[in-house]
Every structure is written in structure tokens, then in C-alpha cells.
Design an enzyme around this catalytic site. Structure first.
Site, PDB file in Angstrom:
ATOM      1  N   HIS A  39      -5.633   3.708   1.855  1.00 58.73           N
ATOM      2  CA  HIS A  39      -5.099   2.691   1.145  1.00 58.73           C
ATOM      3  C   HIS A  39      -5.461   0.996   1.898  1.00 58.73           C
ATOM      4  O   HIS A  39      -5.003   1.203   3.086  1.00 58.73           O
ATOM      5  CB  HIS A  39      -3.769   3.093   1.090  1.00 58.73           C
ATOM      6  CG  HIS A  39      -3.092   1.895   0.132  1.00 58.73           C
ATOM      7  ND1 HIS A  39      -1.885   1.338   0.841  1.00 58.73           N
ATOM      8  CD2 HIS A  39      -3.193   1.314  -0.898  1.00 58.73           C
ATOM      9  CE1 HIS A  39      -1.304   0.604  -0.086  1.00 58.73           C
ATOM     10  NE2 HIS A  39      -2.031   0.454  -1.181  1.00 58.73           N
ATOM     11  N   HIS A  81      -4.608  -8.512  -0.057  1.00 57.65           N
ATOM     12  CA  HIS A  81      -3.736  -7.836  -1.146  1.00 57.65           C
ATOM     13  C   HIS A  81      -2.670  -9.056  -1.937  1.00 57.65           C
ATOM     14  O   HIS A  81      -2.521  -8.959  -3.012  1.00 57.65           O
ATOM     15  CB  HIS A  81      -2.658  -6.812  -0.355  1.00 57.65           C
ATOM     16  CG  HIS A  81      -1.647  -6.069  -1.245  1.00 57.65           C
ATOM     17  ND1 HIS A  81      -0.256  -6.946  -1.467  1.00 57.65           N
ATOM     18  CD2 HIS A  81      -1.703  -5.041  -1.998  1.00 57.65           C
ATOM     19  CE1 HIS A  81       0.176  -6.087  -2.429  1.00 57.65           C
ATOM     20  NE2 HIS A  81      -0.603  -5.061  -2.741  1.00 57.65           N
TER      21      HIS A  81
END
Length: 290
Positions: A39, A81
Site C-alpha cells: 500500500h 495520496h
């Protein structure tokens, strides 16, 4: 570890993993050993969404990495992100008068000046926010696979076509990559539909857990449904698997974000096809035989 040695080690480990993974067959009661996806790279061990996190995943023998793509004010695609630079860079110090430090308000050259690793630890001070081109080239260097999230597509009109153009320019839309090394995902069904319409051969994943009754409406353009592990059950996974996606294969499920062994074993027991983790080595040890 030297990058070439990392790549060789990764290839050897992944070859072993492939031999150990049984074929999933729900009717026969076989539980699949799911793919393990790092991730934002191996983000428990290196600053998220950086080349260092890709390298860290490779050094731990992780086949898949996940990332997030957004766009600068002058049109460069970068891997980060948040839609703000504040949390994972020193933008607040370098550009004190530019609050709230939105990615879309900064040029690529300005973002290239920022430290995207010092917040994680002194060893990573000076790490930069990578461009999408730099990121996919590093993933390719390690012979890894990519789960690419188009982040906040509503902020960036046309980002789907631009993302596909970068992938094409870097050789990621050939048959070798499309057959099993690339998935483009988003929380936006509209964004995924656009990707599918522009490049039907690209596999796509819908983030979230739509109601079971709504799943067939996504099967025309999505190959995966990727929910939080907290919303999962075996019956939900079975409902997804019962559908055929746009490429004539059953829909798959990648669950996020699992960081401990017990949860990994539980989620694997639901029959998911992949587990996304900040600690992919922990998950791999839990669900593989080695």
C-alpha cells in the site's frame, strides 16, 4: 541493498510464491492464497508513495505495489495520496504563504523542491515526490505489478486520458502488462468508466463496497471490487465472484488495508484475490507457506 540485487532477489522470491499458490476453486472448498499488494509502496518501512517505498517493497519480495496519482498546476502527474502537500512534505515551511498547499496549485518544479521523506525519518530526508513516469519506471525496474489509483478525479478533468498516455509512453499498455501487471482503480465509477471507454483492454477496480444488488451495474466496466476489509464477509466476496467482468473473467476482490497477521488470515479465508497492506511482508508470512 543494490538495486540490481534487489530485483534479482525479488524475481526469485516471486517465482517461488507463484509455485506455492493453489488455484482458487470455491466449489471445491479451496482457499486461495491472495496476492499481496504494498500500500503506497511498503509504507510502514519507507515514506509512502515514494521511490524508496517501491524499493522497500521489492527488497521484501513483494510483487504488487499500489500508488495514488494527482496533477500539478502545470499538468504533470505526480504520485501522492492527499490533495494537499502538507502532511507528507515540507511545503508549509518552503512555501509558508501558500495554504492550504493543494497539489493542484503548485507547479511540478515547485513540488520537485519539496522533501517528501524527512517527516518519516532522518534517513529519508531529501526524498522527493515522484512523477508518475518516475514511479512506473521504478516499478518496471523491479519487475513488479502496479495497482494505480486515480485520486480525486473530479479535481483534475481529463486525468484518465493523461494517465493512460503516461502508461502508454512508458510501455505499460502492451499485452505483457495488460494481461496481469496493471490495474487502474478509483472510488469514482465515472472515472473508471472513462478509463474503460478509452482503453477497454485495461483492467479496472472499483474502490468501496457497493450493495450486492448494485454489483451487476459495475460489471460492464470494472474487473475488480476493492472494499475495506472491515466491510467484507465471505458472502460478499462470493457475490462479487459470481459476476463476470468486461474481459470475460469473474470479478475479483482486493481488500484494504490489512496490517496484522490475524486479520490477514481472516480476510484470506473469505476468498479474496488480493490483500493491500502497509506491512506486506507481515501479510505474506501470514497467508503463504513461507
Amino acid at each position: 541493498m543494490h538495486a540490481r540485487a534487489v530485483a534479482a532477489t525479488t524475481t526469485a522470491l516471486l517465482g517461488t510464491a507463484a509455485l506455492l499458490l493453489p488455484v482458487h476453486d470455491a466449489r471445491a472448498g479451496i482457499v486461495a492464497r491472495p496476492a499481496v499488494i504494498a500500500h503506497r509502496g511498503a509504507s510502514a518501512y519507507a515514506p509512502e508513495n515514494t521511490l524508496a517505498a517501491v524499493d522497500e517493497a521489492a527488497s521484501r519480495g513483494v510483487l504488487w505495489v499500489e500508488n495514488d496519482v494527482q496533477r500539478t498546476s502545470d499538468g504533470e502527474l505526480v504520485v501522492i495520496h492527499d490533495d494537499s502537500l502538507r502532511r507528507t512534505t515540507d511545503a508549509e515551511e518552503v512555501f509558508p504563504g501558500r495554504a492550504p498547499w493543494k497539489v493542484k496549485d503548485f507547479s511540478a518544479a515547485e513540488i520537485a523542491r519539496l522533501d517528501a521523506g524527512g517527516w518519516f525519518g532522518p534517513a529519508y530526508a531529501g526524498t522527493r515526490v515522484p512523477t508518475l513516469k518516475q514511479y512506473v519506471d521504478r516499478v518496471e525496474h523491479h519487475h513488479q505489478k502496479l495497482l494505480l489509483e486515480i485520486k480525486n478525479p473530479g479535481l483534475y478533468p481529463g486525468i484518465e486520458a493523461q494517465t493512460l498516455k503516461v502508461l502508454s509512453n512508458e510501455g505499460w499498455l502492451d499485452q505483457r502488462h495488460l494481461s496481469g501487471r496493471l490495474v487502474v482503480q478509483s472510488f469514482s465509477a465515472g472515472s473508471l468508466r472513462t478509463v474503460h471507454d478509452l482503453r477497454p483492454a485495461v483492467r479496472t477496480g472499483l474502490l468501496g463496497a457497493p450493495p450486492v444488488a448494485d454489483l451487476p451495474s459495475y460489471a460492464g466496466f470494472a474487473d475488480l471490487v476493492n472494499p475495506s476489509h472491515t466491510s467484507l464477509s465471505r458472502s460478499y466476496v462470493d457475490a462479487v465472484h459470481a459476476l463476470t467482468g468486461p474481459h470475460g473473467r469473474r470479478l475479483e476482490v482486493f481488500a484494504w488495508t490489512v496490517d496484522d497477521a490475524a486479520t490477514a488470515r481472516t480476510v484470506a479465508g473469505y476468498g479474496v484475490d488480493g490483500i493491500i497492506s502497509n506491512r506486506p511482508d507481515v501479510v505474506r508470512r501470514a497467508v503463504y507457506w513461507f
